[in-house]
Scaffold this motif. Sequence first.
Motif, PDB file in Angstrom:
ATOM      1  N   ARG A  69       0.855  -1.194   0.000  1.00  0.00           N
ATOM      2  CA  ARG A  69       0.000   0.000   0.000  1.00  0.00           C
ATOM      3  C   ARG A  69       0.886   1.238   0.000  1.00  0.00           C
ATOM      4  N   LEU A  70       0.538   2.205  -0.853  1.00  0.00           N
ATOM      5  CA  LEU A  70       1.262   3.472  -0.904  1.00  0.00           C
ATOM      6  C   LEU A  70       0.772   4.335   0.262  1.00  0.00           C
ATOM      7  N   ARG A  71       1.677   4.723   1.139  1.00  0.00           N
ATOM      8  CA  ARG A  71       1.311   5.499   2.317  1.00  0.00           C
ATOM      9  C   ARG A  71       1.599   6.991   2.160  1.00  0.00           C
ATOM     10  N   ASN A  72       2.816   7.338   1.701  1.00  0.00           N
ATOM     11  CA  ASN A  72       3.225   8.749   1.645  1.00  0.00           C
ATOM     12  C   ASN A  72       4.018   9.029   0.385  1.00  0.00           C
ATOM     13  N   ARG A  73       4.068  10.321   0.031  1.00  0.00           N
ATOM     14  CA  ARG A  73       4.868  10.772  -1.110  1.00  0.00           C
ATOM     15  C   ARG A  73       5.830  11.859  -0.642  1.00  0.00           C
ATOM     16  N   HIS A  74       6.930  11.988  -1.368  1.00  0.00           N
ATOM     17  CA  HIS A  74       7.922  13.030  -1.105  1.00  0.00           C
ATOM     18  C   HIS A  74       8.498  13.471  -2.447  1.00  0.00           C
ATOM     19  N   TRP A  75       8.444  14.776  -2.716  1.00  0.00           N
ATOM     20  CA  TRP A  75       8.948  15.343  -3.967  1.00  0.00           C
ATOM     21  C   TRP A  75       9.989  16.413  -3.668  1.00  0.00           C
ATOM     22  N   MET A  76      11.004  16.487  -4.522  1.00  0.00           N
ATOM     23  CA  MET A  76      11.947  17.600  -4.576  1.00  0.00           C
ATOM     24  C   MET A  76      11.789  18.180  -5.986  1.00  0.00           C
ATOM     25  N   ILE A  77      11.312  19.412  -6.063  1.00  0.00           N
ATOM     26  CA  ILE A  77      11.053  20.073  -7.342  1.00  0.00           C
ATOM     27  C   ILE A  77      12.033  21.231  -7.464  1.00  0.00           C
ATOM     28  N   THR A  78      12.867  21.200  -8.512  1.00  0.00           N
ATOM     29  CA  THR A  78      13.899  22.216  -8.698  1.00  0.00           C
ATOM     30  C   THR A  78      13.642  22.950 -10.004  1.00  0.00           C
ATOM     31  N   GLU A 112      11.615  23.273  -4.123  1.00  0.00           N
ATOM     32  CA  GLU A 112      10.402  23.148  -3.321  1.00  0.00           C
ATOM     33  C   GLU A 112      10.284  21.688  -2.907  1.00  0.00           C
ATOM     34  N   GLU A 113      10.094  21.465  -1.621  1.00  0.00           N
ATOM     35  CA  GLU A 113       9.931  20.108  -1.113  1.00  0.00           C
ATOM     36  C   GLU A 113       8.473  19.899  -0.744  1.00  0.00           C
ATOM     37  N   VAL A 114       7.911  18.781  -1.197  1.00  0.00           N
ATOM     38  CA  VAL A 114       6.505  18.472  -0.950  1.00  0.00           C
ATOM     39  C   VAL A 114       6.419  17.093  -0.306  1.00  0.00           C
ATOM     40  N   ARG A 115       5.697  17.017   0.806  1.00  0.00           N
ATOM     41  CA  ARG A 115       5.445  15.737   1.488  1.00  0.00           C
ATOM     42  C   ARG A 115       3.961  15.635   1.778  1.00  0.00           C
ATOM     43  N   GLY A 116       3.450  14.419   1.757  1.00  0.00           N
ATOM     44  CA  GLY A 116       2.047  14.256   2.087  1.00  0.00           C
ATOM     45  C   GLY A 116       1.616  12.813   2.066  1.00  0.00           C
ATOM     46  N   ALA A 117       0.428  12.580   2.564  1.00  0.00           N
ATOM     47  CA  ALA A 117      -0.141  11.236   2.591  1.00  0.00           C
ATOM     48  C   ALA A 117      -0.665  10.869   1.208  1.00  0.00           C
ATOM     49  N   GLY A 169      -5.155  12.182  -3.151  1.00  0.00           N
ATOM     50  CA  GLY A 169      -6.177  11.859  -2.172  1.00  0.00           C
ATOM     51  C   GLY A 169      -6.396  10.376  -1.914  1.00  0.00           C
ATOM     52  N   GLU A 170      -5.536   9.533  -2.435  1.00  0.00           N
ATOM     53  CA  GLU A 170      -5.689   8.087  -2.272  1.00  0.00           C
ATOM     54  C   GLU A 170      -4.424   7.462  -1.704  1.00  0.00           C
ATOM     55  N   GLN A 171      -4.603   6.326  -1.044  1.00  0.00           N
ATOM     56  CA  GLN A 171      -3.502   5.473  -0.597  1.00  0.00           C
ATOM     57  C   GLN A 171      -3.755   4.095  -1.194  1.00  0.00           C
ATOM     58  N   PRO A 172      -3.449   3.944  -2.495  1.00  0.00           N
ATOM     59  CA  PRO A 172      -3.832   2.721  -3.201  1.00  0.00           C
ATOM     60  C   PRO A 172      -3.103   1.476  -2.698  1.00  0.00           C
ATOM     61  N   THR A 173      -3.829   0.353  -2.734  1.00  0.00           N
ATOM     62  CA  THR A 173      -3.264  -0.957  -2.436  1.00  0.00           C
ATOM     63  C   THR A 173      -2.996  -1.646  -3.766  1.00  0.00           C
ATOM     64  N   LEU A 174      -1.798  -2.206  -3.900  1.00  0.00           N
ATOM     65  CA  LEU A 174      -1.415  -2.892  -5.133  1.00  0.00           C
ATOM     66  C   LEU A 174      -1.109  -4.350  -4.834  1.00  0.00           C
ATOM     67  N   GLU A 175      -1.936  -5.222  -5.356  1.00  0.00           N
ATOM     68  CA  GLU A 175      -1.683  -6.646  -5.250  1.00  0.00           C
ATOM     69  C   GLU A 175      -0.609  -7.022  -6.261  1.00  0.00           C
ATOM     70  N   SER A 204      -1.516  -2.483 -10.906  1.00  0.00           N
ATOM     71  CA  SER A 204      -0.908  -1.158 -11.036  1.00  0.00           C
ATOM     72  C   SER A 204      -1.936  -0.088 -10.676  1.00  0.00           C
ATOM     73  N   PHE A 205      -1.419   1.105 -10.434  1.00  0.00           N
ATOM     74  CA  PHE A 205      -2.243   2.276 -10.144  1.00  0.00           C
ATOM     75  C   PHE A 205      -1.693   3.416 -10.981  1.00  0.00           C
ATOM     76  N   ARG A 206      -2.584   4.132 -11.644  1.00  0.00           N
ATOM     77  CA  ARG A 206      -2.186   5.239 -12.516  1.00  0.00           C
ATOM     78  C   ARG A 206      -2.894   6.503 -12.050  1.00  0.00           C
ATOM     79  N   TYR A 207      -2.148   7.621 -12.044  1.00  0.00           N
ATOM     80  CA  TYR A 207      -2.760   8.896 -11.699  1.00  0.00           C
ATOM     81  C   TYR A 207      -2.058  10.016 -12.450  1.00  0.00           C
TER      82      TYR A 207
END
Length: 130
Positions: A46-55, A62-67, A71-77, A81-84
């Motif tokens: 399951r995807l819990r969190n994201r972290h980005w470094m945008i230059t 700019e650093e971005v962190r979040g759940a 708006g989703e925390q997809p589960t991948l069997e 796959s999950f696409r967004y």
Amino acid sequence: MYRKVTHDIEVTVEPSFMPEHSSPEKRRFVWAYEIEIRNLGPDTVRLRNRHWMITDANGEIEEVRGAGVVGEQPTLEPGSSFRYTSGCPLATSSGIMVGDYEMERETGERFFVDIPAFSLDLPNHRPTVN
């Protein structure tokens, strides 16, 4: 397309410039990026969190962190796959993004998956190393 596999999780990214949402005269350049996360391994995750470094082209970071993502925390069997699609505005006409996802196995073990670095460049312009 940009691709990276970490811990049996494949992340592919396809960025695209959004001229209809950009205003170069106001120093606003907007990109969309489509991401596919594919589970190549034997465990459900399951995807819990994201972290980005945008230059941007000026070296501003700019650093971005979040759940989750979008708006989703997809589960991948295994094999799924999950696409967004999401977006990124910059004050310069080019930049680079890189990051990671924090994933969790059903056992509760957490691990990080790399998002490949990808370039944000205007179409028909010579890409620059950011």
